[in-house]
Design a protein around this motif. Structure first.
Motif, mmCIF file in Angstrom:
data_model
loop_
_atom_site.group_PDB
_atom_site.id
_atom_site.type_symbol
_atom_site.label_atom_id
_atom_site.label_comp_id
_atom_site.label_asym_id
_atom_site.label_seq_id
_atom_site.Cartn_x
_atom_site.Cartn_y
_atom_site.Cartn_z
ATOM 1 N N ASN A 1 1.965 -0.868 -29.073
ATOM 2 C CA ASN A 1 2.905 -0.579 -30.167
ATOM 3 C C ASN A 1 3.349 0.879 -30.186
ATOM 4 O OD1 ASN A 1 2.611 -3.242 -31.108
ATOM 5 N ND2 ASN A 1 0.818 -2.683 -32.341
ATOM 6 N N LEU A 2 2.777 1.692 -29.306
ATOM 7 C CA LEU A 2 3.081 3.130 -29.320
ATOM 8 C C LEU A 2 4.364 3.392 -28.544
ATOM 9 C CD1 LEU A 2 -0.565 4.434 -28.694
ATOM 10 C CD2 LEU A 2 0.643 4.224 -30.872
ATOM 11 N N ARG A 3 5.486 3.215 -29.202
ATOM 12 C CA ARG A 3 6.781 3.263 -28.536
ATOM 13 C C ARG A 3 7.155 4.651 -28.042
ATOM 14 N NH1 ARG A 3 8.322 -1.337 -26.805
ATOM 15 N NH2 ARG A 3 10.508 -0.694 -26.895
ATOM 16 N N GLN A 4 6.542 5.705 -28.591
ATOM 17 C CA GLN A 4 6.857 7.074 -28.181
ATOM 18 C C GLN A 4 5.899 7.607 -27.125
ATOM 19 O OE1 GLN A 4 9.649 8.542 -29.318
ATOM 20 N NE2 GLN A 4 9.995 6.663 -30.513
ATOM 21 N N LEU A 5 4.916 6.811 -26.733
ATOM 22 C CA LEU A 5 3.852 7.295 -25.853
ATOM 23 C C LEU A 5 4.400 7.658 -24.475
ATOM 24 C CD1 LEU A 5 0.772 7.728 -26.021
ATOM 25 C CD2 LEU A 5 0.502 5.510 -24.892
ATOM 26 N N GLN A 6 4.032 8.875 -24.015
ATOM 27 C CA GLN A 6 4.417 9.334 -22.686
ATOM 28 C C GLN A 6 3.220 9.512 -21.758
ATOM 29 O OE1 GLN A 6 7.105 12.678 -22.534
ATOM 30 N NE2 GLN A 6 8.086 12.122 -24.462
ATOM 31 N N THR A 7 2.073 9.910 -22.330
ATOM 32 C CA THR A 7 0.873 10.145 -21.531
ATOM 33 C C THR A 7 -0.309 9.428 -22.152
ATOM 34 O OG1 THR A 7 1.656 12.326 -20.814
ATOM 35 C CG2 THR A 7 -0.696 11.890 -20.625
ATOM 36 N N LEU A 8 -0.962 8.589 -21.349
ATOM 37 C CA LEU A 8 -2.187 7.906 -21.768
ATOM 38 C C LEU A 8 -3.213 8.084 -20.663
ATOM 39 C CD1 LEU A 8 -3.882 6.086 -23.573
ATOM 40 C CD2 LEU A 8 -2.748 4.105 -22.533
ATOM 41 N N ARG B 1 5.407 -1.587 -20.153
ATOM 42 C CA ARG B 1 6.778 -1.730 -20.640
ATOM 43 C C ARG B 1 7.148 -0.699 -21.700
ATOM 44 N NH1 ARG B 1 6.669 -8.345 -21.335
ATOM 45 N NH2 ARG B 1 6.172 -8.816 -19.134
ATOM 46 N N LEU B 2 6.205 0.156 -22.043
ATOM 47 C CA LEU B 2 6.527 1.209 -23.007
ATOM 48 C C LEU B 2 7.639 2.084 -22.433
ATOM 49 C CD1 LEU B 2 2.972 2.240 -24.270
ATOM 50 C CD2 LEU B 2 4.692 0.888 -25.469
ATOM 51 N N PRO B 3 8.706 2.332 -23.191
ATOM 52 C CA PRO B 3 9.926 2.931 -22.609
ATOM 53 C C PRO B 3 9.763 4.358 -22.103
ATOM 54 C CG PRO B 3 10.106 2.768 -24.997
ATOM 55 C CD PRO B 3 8.888 1.991 -24.606
ATOM 56 N N PHE B 4 8.831 5.128 -22.679
ATOM 57 C CA PHE B 4 8.727 6.538 -22.309
ATOM 58 C C PHE B 4 7.451 6.871 -21.542
ATOM 59 C CE2 PHE B 4 11.283 6.451 -26.273
ATOM 60 C CZ PHE B 4 12.474 6.910 -25.738
ATOM 61 N N LEU B 5 6.639 5.861 -21.234
ATOM 62 C CA LEU B 5 5.367 6.121 -20.572
ATOM 63 C C LEU B 5 5.596 6.704 -19.184
ATOM 64 C CD1 LEU B 5 2.321 5.855 -21.025
ATOM 65 C CD2 LEU B 5 2.419 3.650 -19.844
ATOM 66 N N ARG B 6 5.050 7.912 -18.948
ATOM 67 C CA ARG B 6 5.213 8.603 -17.672
ATOM 68 C C ARG B 6 3.907 8.701 -16.894
ATOM 69 N NH1 ARG B 6 9.407 7.429 -19.051
ATOM 70 N NH2 ARG B 6 11.258 8.686 -19.494
ATOM 71 N N TYR B 7 2.792 8.717 -17.588
ATOM 72 C CA TYR B 7 1.505 8.850 -16.906
ATOM 73 C C TYR B 7 0.487 7.927 -17.546
ATOM 74 C CZ TYR B 7 -2.838 10.687 -15.065
ATOM 75 O OH TYR B 7 -4.074 10.797 -14.456
ATOM 76 N N LEU B 8 -0.181 7.137 -16.716
ATOM 77 C CA LEU B 8 -1.247 6.250 -17.164
ATOM 78 C C LEU B 8 -2.453 6.486 -16.270
ATOM 79 C CD1 LEU B 8 -2.329 3.913 -18.869
ATOM 80 C CD2 LEU B 8 -1.293 2.329 -17.209
ATOM 81 N N THR C 1 1.050 11.838 -26.777
ATOM 82 C CA THR C 1 -0.004 12.016 -25.790
ATOM 83 C C THR C 1 -1.338 11.587 -26.374
ATOM 84 O OG1 THR C 1 1.140 13.899 -24.770
ATOM 85 C CG2 THR C 1 -1.210 13.671 -24.325
ATOM 86 N N LEU C 2 -2.069 10.750 -25.621
ATOM 87 C CA LEU C 2 -3.429 10.370 -25.986
ATOM 88 C C LEU C 2 -4.300 10.576 -24.759
ATOM 89 C CD1 LEU C 2 -5.593 9.159 -27.813
ATOM 90 C CD2 LEU C 2 -4.839 6.880 -27.082
ATOM 91 N N ASN C 3 -5.278 11.487 -24.875
ATOM 92 C CA ASN C 3 -6.145 11.815 -23.752
ATOM 93 C C ASN C 3 -7.599 11.649 -24.175
ATOM 94 O OD1 ASN C 3 -7.521 12.907 -21.545
ATOM 95 N ND2 ASN C 3 -5.959 14.467 -21.181
ATOM 96 N N ILE C 4 -8.280 10.661 -23.565
ATOM 97 C CA ILE C 4 -9.707 10.451 -23.830
ATOM 98 C C ILE C 4 -10.495 10.521 -22.526
ATOM 99 C CG2 ILE C 4 -9.345 9.099 -25.935
ATOM 100 C CD1 ILE C 4 -9.792 6.584 -24.240
ATOM 101 N N GLU C 5 -9.967 11.203 -21.540
ATOM 102 C CA GLU C 5 -10.604 11.303 -20.226
ATOM 103 C C GLU C 5 -12.002 11.915 -20.325
ATOM 104 O OE1 GLU C 5 -9.874 13.451 -15.863
ATOM 105 O OE2 GLU C 5 -8.597 13.954 -17.578
#
Length: 392
Positions: A351-358, A376-383, A333-337
């Motif tokens: 390159n963040l292959r484990q990223l789910q939340t950005l 195309r990140l495999p686990f990205l659920r929220y952008l 998770t990376l949150n800079i909101e």
């Protein structure tokens, strides 16, 4: 004196102060520490409740017991606290950390007699009771309405062998005793969260050199975070979130190399993040959200190779998103909101292959096209890119 003590030793301790007013001779007899021991022993013998279940000691390597445990599939039950829910999934590798965060150790149960003792008994009798009747290494009292509005019971400060103390969610008021660290030197976990404690963190806490978890979250603590907390080099979990701390984060905080979880969110902290933040090389959860921090995000964040969650949202950070964040292969998770970030989204985030939340929402000066490979990140659920100038 012994004759008087023999007569009064069967007296309920709550009535001792009343009989001490009879005369100076009786007062001297009943004020004697030896009488307190005899009086408590007699009272407990008569009003013997169901014996407390003896706590299991596990001293090897400071290993924590994980209560609750497992389901049929062998998966850990992380409990229902907000912190446990937040870190359980991405931090499942660190079992010691999860055991600390879930706040569910095997501990004693607060009984009706305990409540009677700490509300009505003389202070000396309370201390004797604590030293003879309470568990001496593990004491977990949480969600006890009988303690609402009370201060931290002073007799608990006289259990020198206590290793685990939790008084969370009791509505406790007042200040943290300034001698706490001097009186409980071998404490390994201290949880005073979700109370109404005020004042500052006592400097004496830094004498607890074995402390692994310190949770003072969701109180009304204020003033600056003491720089002396940097002396607690064995800390694995430090939660100071949900208070009224102000000033800058002390530089010594970034030297706590064993920290796996650091939550300073929802305070009024100011200042910039230094390059020495890389000293938290073991951190997995870093939450600095909802403060007044400013300046740029240091590129040294890219050296926190074990980090799973980064929360910088709702501050005043500015400048570009560091491309070095693309080195964080464990990042979940990376949150800079809600900051003042500018420039384009770096390609390195792909390159963040484990990223789910950005979440980059609310940074009006972020602009340019979104990197094509980000979707195309495999686990990205929220952008989150609303209220920005980013083009999709």
């Amino acid at each position: 004196m012994e004759c008087v003590q023999d007569i009064f030793k069967w007296l309920p301790p709550a009535q001792v102060l009343k009989f001490r007013r009879l005369c100076k001779w009786v007062d001297a007899s009943l004020a004697d520490p030896g009488f307190a021991w005899r009086n408590v022993a007699c009272f407990v013998r008569v009003h013997r409740r169901h014996p407390r279940q003896k706590e299991e000691e596990r001293d090897e390597d400071g290993d924590m017991e994980m209560q609750g445990a497992t389901d049929d599939g062998g998966k850990v039950n992380y409990g229902d606290s907000p912190e446990a829910a937040a870190v359980a999934s991405p931090l499942r590798r660190n079992r010691v950390l999860v055991a600390l965060v879930q706040h569910r150790y095997n501990g004693s149960q607060f009984t009706a007699l305990d409540a009677h003792v700490f509300h009505l008994w003389p202070r000396l009798h309370q201390r004797v009771y604590a030293q003879t009747e309470l568990p001496q290494t593990r004491l977990i009292w949480s969600k006890m309405s009988i303690l609402t509005g009370a201060s931290i019971p002073a007799p608990l400060m006289h259990l020198p062998h206590l290793k685990h103390l939790s008084l969370s969610e009791n509505g406790l008021t007042g200040r943290i005793p300034f001698t706490l660290g001097n009186l409980l030197p071998v404490l390994e976990t201290l949880d005073l969260s979700c109370n109404k404690l005020v004042g500052s963190i006592p400097i004496s806490i830094t004498r607890m050199q074995r402390l692994q978890l310190l949770d003072l979250s969701r109180n009304h603590l204020c003033e600056a975070i003491p720089a002396s907390l940097g002396a607690l080099q064995n800390l694995v979990v430090l939660f100071l979130n949900g208070n009224k701390f102000s000033g800058e984060i002390p530089l010594s905080m970034w030297t706590l190399s064993r920290l796996a979880a650091l939550k300073l969110d929802n305070n009024s902290l100011q200042g910039r993040l230094p390059s020495t933040i890389e000293g938290l090389w073991d951190v997995e959860l870093l939450d600095l959200s909802s403060n007044r921090l400013q300046g740029t995000l240091p590129p040294q964040l890219g050296r926190l190779t074990k980090v799973s969650m980064l929360y910088f949202n709702w501050n005043r950070f500015s400048g570009k998103i560091p491309p070095e964040l693309g080195l964080l292969q464990e990042l979940h998770t990376l949150n800079i909101e809600g900051n003042r970030m500018s420039g384009s989204v770096p390609e390195e985030l792909c390159n963040l292959r484990q990223l789910q939340t950005l979440d980059m929402s609310g940074n009006a000066m972020l602009c340019g096209p979104l990197p094509a490979n980000l979707h195309r990140l495999p686990f990205l659920r929220y952008l989150g890119i609303d209220r920005t100038g980013i083009r999709t």
